[in-house]
Write a protein that holds these residues in place. Sequence first.
Motif, PDB file in Angstrom:
ATOM      1  N   THR A  99      34.112 -27.827 -52.206  1.00  0.00           N
ATOM      2  CA  THR A  99      33.051 -27.551 -53.074  1.00  0.00           C
ATOM      3  C   THR A  99      33.291 -26.338 -53.575  1.00  0.00           C
ATOM      4  OG1 THR A  99      32.140 -26.392 -50.880  1.00  0.00           O
ATOM      5  CG2 THR A  99      31.445 -28.438 -50.993  1.00  0.00           C
ATOM      6  N   THR A 285      25.716 -27.840 -48.115  1.00  0.00           N
ATOM      7  CA  THR A 285      25.791 -26.658 -48.708  1.00  0.00           C
ATOM      8  C   THR A 285      24.761 -26.408 -49.981  1.00  0.00           C
ATOM      9  OG1 THR A 285      27.105 -27.943 -50.289  1.00  0.00           O
ATOM     10  CG2 THR A 285      28.308 -26.691 -48.545  1.00  0.00           C
ATOM     11  N   TYR A 298      31.138 -23.477 -47.326  1.00  0.00           N
ATOM     12  CA  TYR A 298      31.968 -24.152 -47.890  1.00  0.00           C
ATOM     13  C   TYR A 298      32.231 -25.686 -47.441  1.00  0.00           C
ATOM     14  CZ  TYR A 298      33.106 -19.623 -49.796  1.00  0.00           C
ATOM     15  OH  TYR A 298      33.137 -18.204 -50.086  1.00  0.00           O
TER      16      TYR A 298
END
Length: 505
Positions: A99, A285, A298
């Motif tokens: 991400t 997230t 993350y």
Amino acid sequence: VIQTSVSDRPADSNFMLLMYTGSVCGGTICRRALATRRVFCGRVTFAAERGAHRLPTVPRVLTKTYSAQINESRSSASLDTACDLLSTLKARGLYDNCTDEVGLSEALHKPVKVYCGFDPTADSLHLGNLLGIVILAWFQKAGHHPVSLVGGATGRVGDPSGRSLERPLLSEDTLASNVSAIRSLLEKLLADERGSEPTILNNYDWFQSITLLDFLRDTGKFARMGTMLSKDSVRTRLESEDGLSFTEFSYQLLQGYDFMHLFREQGVSVQIGGSDQWGNITAGTDLIRRVCREDGAYGMTFPLLLKSDGTKFGKSATGAIWLSKERLSPYKFYQYLLQTTDSDVVRLLRMLTFLPLDDISGIEANMQGPNYIPNSAQTILAEELTKFVHGQSGLKEAQLATACLKPGSDTPLDSEALSLVAELIPTVTLNRSSVIGIPIITVLVDSGLLDSKGAAKRLVLNGGVRLNNVKVPDIEKVVRESDIIGDNMLVLSSGKKNKLLIRLE
């Protein structure tokens, strides 16, 4: 900066020359003490700052005895906390997507907590799950703290990712039993080399007290329908004939809540999962960003464990390759890995073992050489994974059973060895009086191993009959009490492959 440590270094030696071979993380060095002309070998750890030049890699020359030279590869491949863990994972084929790769790379300069989830759909994990465990172990070697999450709650719902049909719902008792079995397995596989216990959590511990209305009010309002519907796992199922139930559709929100709960309550900042988990991971997230209004969470995915033909590695004709000894013996686990194709074995050595990459490159080069012994790379893979999953005792058990059942084997059989292979070979029960004191020719026929005494005599004369893996010397051989293994067992072999276990009553 090169930091070295070796226990057998003489106190009076002046190390004027450092000869380096190996990779940046966990290579091997040879120090030559010029004053004494003595050579000492040990491990080296490289703590390289960003921007520093990497030392060149000098490949090793592998020999036919290479597999015997590999010892305690898990510890030998340990990482220094300053090593670039992401580069290591990429080089080993263990990285798919992230991400925020830049942010994660910076975060990994300090110890972080990283988690991977495992749903209790059975009472054991399988070989496909091993990839997540191996990556948690790599984080652990780099100084980070792995967290395993068993889905006691999400297992009641079922993840639609990678599924064409909805998972069958399990009973409460079955789920509880599966959670307990998987927890025990993870405790063994992720035991820290320093003796500290791994962190293993069950998401049912926090979900059991949350009501549906509370969940919708506190969490559901932050989930955007457009985002949830755009997930690949959702779109694929919506387009299928059977569609997608609301129960399965809600799974990504439950897994997202897991990440948010662990972020807030346990300080977990990284979630890892297979590439098919991307949608579920980003759900977490997104929730952390919307609800907690914080950065620093993350998600990282790794490729699924596939063969070169695109099929899943870890599935056999008889089902999954289980990690639990109760579901699959170390011998059968070992044998499955021995059957890995040449086109897959090097990639799997990189992904599933902790052998240094320069060693694996040496194995790959050796496979192309004229002196390569067929299947020796597969033997290394089988040894490393069996030792990791079942321990040294499990590896010894698998190797002993393999030697006993090898066609034409001369490996002596005792009660321990026979107990390992008894369930793996055909068995017949005979009266004790019809075996003890009876010519071997007669026993060969009465047991059904051979059709006639004439065939039995010819095979004995040609050296093709073995009793307990010992070649029968002549047709006059009589079975004695001393030939019985344990209280009531013996093994007859005709030719190289046909074995029969005889139990006496």
